[in-house]
Motif scaffolding. Sequence first.
Motif, PDB file in Angstrom:
ATOM      1  N   TRP A 139     138.228  18.496 -11.624  1.00  0.00           N
ATOM      2  CA  TRP A 139     136.936  17.809 -11.509  1.00  0.00           C
ATOM      3  C   TRP A 139     135.960  18.639 -10.676  1.00  0.00           C
ATOM      4  O   TRP A 139     134.780  18.769 -11.033  1.00  0.00           O
ATOM      5  N   LEU A 140     136.439  19.231  -9.589  1.00  0.00           N
ATOM      6  CA  LEU A 140     135.569  20.071  -8.758  1.00  0.00           C
ATOM      7  C   LEU A 140     135.099  21.310  -9.520  1.00  0.00           C
ATOM      8  O   LEU A 140     133.930  21.701  -9.414  1.00  0.00           O
ATOM      9  N   ILE A 141     135.969  21.924 -10.277  1.00  0.00           N
ATOM     10  CA  ILE A 141     135.586  23.118 -11.050  1.00  0.00           C
ATOM     11  C   ILE A 141     134.518  22.774 -12.080  1.00  0.00           C
ATOM     12  O   ILE A 141     133.514  23.483 -12.213  1.00  0.00           O
ATOM     13  N   VAL A 142     134.719  21.691 -12.810  1.00  0.00           N
ATOM     14  CA  VAL A 142     133.745  21.299 -13.828  1.00  0.00           C
ATOM     15  C   VAL A 142     132.432  20.883 -13.170  1.00  0.00           C
ATOM     16  O   VAL A 142     131.345  21.202 -13.671  1.00  0.00           O
ATOM     17  N   SER A 143     132.505  20.212 -12.028  1.00  0.00           N
ATOM     18  CA  SER A 143     131.285  19.824 -11.313  1.00  0.00           C
ATOM     19  C   SER A 143     130.518  21.046 -10.826  1.00  0.00           C
ATOM     20  O   SER A 143     129.284  21.094 -10.915  1.00  0.00           O
ATOM     21  N   PRO A 151     130.701  12.097 -12.948  1.00  0.00           N
ATOM     22  CA  PRO A 151     131.308  10.792 -12.639  1.00  0.00           C
ATOM     23  C   PRO A 151     132.825  10.910 -12.504  1.00  0.00           C
ATOM     24  O   PRO A 151     133.497  11.471 -13.375  1.00  0.00           O
ATOM     25  N   PHE A 152     133.329  10.366 -11.434  1.00  0.00           N
ATOM     26  CA  PHE A 152     134.751  10.464 -11.147  1.00  0.00           C
ATOM     27  C   PHE A 152     135.560   9.408 -11.904  1.00  0.00           C
ATOM     28  O   PHE A 152     136.764   9.519 -12.018  1.00  0.00           O
ATOM     29  N   VAL A 153     134.888   8.413 -12.453  1.00  0.00           N
ATOM     30  CA  VAL A 153     135.576   7.308 -13.121  1.00  0.00           C
ATOM     31  C   VAL A 153     136.366   7.804 -14.335  1.00  0.00           C
ATOM     32  O   VAL A 153     137.511   7.409 -14.550  1.00  0.00           O
ATOM     33  N   GLN A 154     135.762   8.671 -15.126  1.00  0.00           N
ATOM     34  CA  GLN A 154     136.454   9.195 -16.303  1.00  0.00           C
ATOM     35  C   GLN A 154     137.687   9.993 -15.894  1.00  0.00           C
ATOM     36  O   GLN A 154     138.733   9.893 -16.531  1.00  0.00           O
ATOM     37  N   VAL A 155     137.576  10.770 -14.841  1.00  0.00           N
ATOM     38  CA  VAL A 155     138.716  11.538 -14.351  1.00  0.00           C
ATOM     39  C   VAL A 155     139.803  10.594 -13.838  1.00  0.00           C
ATOM     40  O   VAL A 155     140.996  10.807 -14.084  1.00  0.00           O
ATOM     41  N   LEU A 156     139.399   9.546 -13.170  1.00  0.00           N
ATOM     42  CA  LEU A 156     140.350   8.576 -12.645  1.00  0.00           C
ATOM     43  C   LEU A 156     141.101   7.876 -13.777  1.00  0.00           C
ATOM     44  O   LEU A 156     142.326   7.715 -13.711  1.00  0.00           O
ATOM     45  N   PHE A 157     140.395   7.481 -14.834  1.00  0.00           N
ATOM     46  CA  PHE A 157     141.062   6.847 -15.965  1.00  0.00           C
ATOM     47  C   PHE A 157     142.003   7.823 -16.678  1.00  0.00           C
ATOM     48  O   PHE A 157     143.102   7.449 -17.099  1.00  0.00           O
TER      49      PHE A 157
END
Length: 185
Positions: A139-143, A151-157
Amino acid sequence: MSRRLQSINDRTVMQDEIAENVKGYFQRLSPIFFSLFLILLSYVPLDFVLSSNIRPAVGMICVYYWIIHRPDIFNLFSVFILGLVDDVLSAVPTGTNIFSLLVLFVLLLNLGRFFNGKPFIVTWYGFAILSFLTFLCKWLIVSIYYGQFLPFVQVLFSYLFSVTAYPILSLFNAFIQNYLIQDEA
């Protein structure tokens, strides 16, 4: 006549050795082939809304399973190939899945001995912890690539779906390990 029998015997022995070598290569390559098959299967389009955005991290599950259970036949090259195929098939920037699987590989090099030979629930909890760190890194790399926090929600799911799918996919990997890979006595 004796020479002819010796020649036939030599050919038979050579054919048996070739068959054993081919069988050995197939057994050593079966984890990577099966993992690639599972990754390709995970990208088959399904007919519901969330299937295009949220998938289990099949590559991550396979890398975790094989590094814990068979690090002798699943190595850095295998991790790289799985990450490359996952990068080609997914919509993330190129190299993201390779890097995240390599992060998981390095974590497992240091912590893998702890999980080896433990009950399934311990390895499942270990996957939950290490995959969370890997998803966070991804997530950090893509951000960073897009220049804003996504959005972190998609990563969390996706993380929760991966942790939930781990027992089923590890069962498939265990089948391959138990029935296709035989150790030499």
